[in-house]
Write an enzyme that holds these catalytic residues in place. Structure first.
Site, PDB file in Angstrom:
ATOM      1  N   LYS A 237      56.781  16.850  33.686  1.00  0.00           N
ATOM      2  CA  LYS A 237      56.029  16.587  34.907  1.00  0.00           C
ATOM      3  C   LYS A 237      55.639  15.116  34.928  1.00  0.00           C
ATOM      4  O   LYS A 237      55.655  14.450  33.898  1.00  0.00           O
ATOM      5  CB  LYS A 237      54.805  17.492  35.016  1.00  0.00           C
ATOM      6  CG  LYS A 237      53.872  17.512  33.829  1.00  0.00           C
ATOM      7  CD  LYS A 237      52.760  18.533  34.099  1.00  0.00           C
ATOM      8  CE  LYS A 237      51.981  18.872  32.864  1.00  0.00           C
ATOM      9  NZ  LYS A 237      51.038  19.951  33.039  1.00  0.00           N
TER      10      LYS A 237
ATOM     11  N   SER B 251      44.059  19.643  35.528  1.00  0.00           N
ATOM     12  CA  SER B 251      44.298  18.196  35.612  1.00  0.00           C
ATOM     13  C   SER B 251      44.793  17.821  37.007  1.00  0.00           C
ATOM     14  O   SER B 251      44.444  16.760  37.537  1.00  0.00           O
ATOM     15  CB  SER B 251      45.316  17.748  34.556  1.00  0.00           C
ATOM     16  OG  SER B 251      44.772  17.919  33.271  1.00  0.00           O
TER      17      SER B 251
HETATM   18  P1  ADP Z   1      50.291  22.115  29.967  1.00  0.00           P
HETATM   19  O1  ADP Z   1      50.202  22.374  28.506  1.00  0.00           O
HETATM   20  O2  ADP Z   1      50.889  23.286  30.713  1.00  0.00           O
HETATM   21  O3  ADP Z   1      50.897  20.793  30.305  1.00  0.00           O
HETATM   22  P2  ADP Z   1      47.554  21.250  30.168  1.00  0.00           P
HETATM   23  O4  ADP Z   1      47.841  20.113  29.299  1.00  0.00           O
HETATM   24  O5  ADP Z   1      46.853  20.948  31.455  1.00  0.00           O
HETATM   25  O6  ADP Z   1      48.825  22.084  30.556  1.00  0.00           O
HETATM   26  O7  ADP Z   1      46.687  22.336  29.392  1.00  0.00           O
HETATM   27  C1  ADP Z   1      46.857  22.598  28.024  1.00  0.00           C
HETATM   28  C2  ADP Z   1      46.245  23.948  27.723  1.00  0.00           C
HETATM   29  O8  ADP Z   1      44.877  23.981  28.152  1.00  0.00           O
HETATM   30  C3  ADP Z   1      46.924  25.129  28.433  1.00  0.00           C
HETATM   31  O9  ADP Z   1      46.912  26.239  27.557  1.00  0.00           O
HETATM   32  C4  ADP Z   1      46.044  25.386  29.617  1.00  0.00           C
HETATM   33  O10 ADP Z   1      46.133  26.740  30.068  1.00  0.00           O
HETATM   34  C5  ADP Z   1      44.676  25.085  29.017  1.00  0.00           C
HETATM   35  N1  ADP Z   1      43.718  24.753  30.059  1.00  0.00           N
HETATM   36  C6  ADP Z   1      43.865  23.879  31.074  1.00  0.00           C
HETATM   37  N2  ADP Z   1      42.765  23.848  31.849  1.00  0.00           N
HETATM   38  C7  ADP Z   1      41.887  24.733  31.313  1.00  0.00           C
HETATM   39  C8  ADP Z   1      40.566  25.178  31.665  1.00  0.00           C
HETATM   40  N3  ADP Z   1      39.946  24.719  32.733  1.00  0.00           N
HETATM   41  N4  ADP Z   1      39.981  26.118  30.879  1.00  0.00           N
HETATM   42  C9  ADP Z   1      40.635  26.602  29.798  1.00  0.00           C
HETATM   43  N5  ADP Z   1      41.864  26.238  29.415  1.00  0.00           N
HETATM   44  C10 ADP Z   1      42.490  25.310  30.157  1.00  0.00           C
END
Ligand code: ADP
Length: 175
Positions: A41, A128
């Protein structure tokens, strides 16, 4: 001695992520909080910037080690001696995604198990991408991110606006 890894893009880190990292650090002896360097992404912040925010967020939690990584998450986990992968669950569609990812990872590495922690209610809506959208529209984000992330986001949005002749264009590190 159980080492867990909490992988993700963290672009940028917000209180929902920080909450999961700190709760996981209470459960496991060591938590490796790992930022994937080239997710599929567009990214707003470089790996070094994302890591710097995460280090700042974790500086009061000695058993959290913040690290960048590339390649397969399970390979990185193995190289660090981690046997558990931590993920956060917000709402139902997170479950579908995390279920699929956990099964894929299990297929790749039977020695590593995934554990999902439920979000704290107050962060259930935080992501995010929503955060970036609110910041882009000059909405308040101090409830969602620490002050150093808020400052960096505002700076980045202003910079991108100046550079591009438009308010914002997200940077893709994959290009
Ligand atoms: P990805 O790993 O899909 O790129 P992110 O970096 O945004 O996504 O998130 C990393 C991890 O944190 C994922 O398991 C996501 O579900 C979790 N996460 C993101 N936002 C939240 C939140 N508000 N509360 C709890 N867990 C979250």
């Amino acid at each position: 001695m159980t080492i867990a890894i909490y992988p993700g893009s963290f672009d940028p880190v917000h209180y929902g992520h920080i909450d999961i990292a700190k709760r996981a650090a209470k459960i496991f002896d060591t938590l490796i909080w790992a930022a994937y360097d080239r997710p599929m992404k567009n990214l707003m912040f470089s790996t070094a910037e994302r890591i710097a925010f995460m280090r700042e967020a974790a500086n009061d939690t000695p058993n959290i080690r913040v690290m960048p990584y590339h390649g397969l998450t399970v390979e990185f986990a193995r190289s660090q001696g981690a046997t558990v992968m931590v993920r956060g669950l917000r709402i139902t569609y997170d479950f579908e995604m995390e279920y699929q990812t956990a099964l894929t990872n299990r297929q790749l590495a039977e020695d590593i198990d995934t554990i999902c922690l439920m979000t704290s209610l107050k962060y259930a809506f935080v992501s995010s991408s929503i955060l970036k959208e609110v910041a882009f529209l000059d909405g308040p984000i101090s409830e969602i991110v620490p002050p150093y992330v808020e400052l960096a986001l505002k700076k980045r949005l202003a910079q991108l606006g100046e550079d591009q002749g438009e308010k914002v264009k997200l940077v893709s590190l994959r290009e």
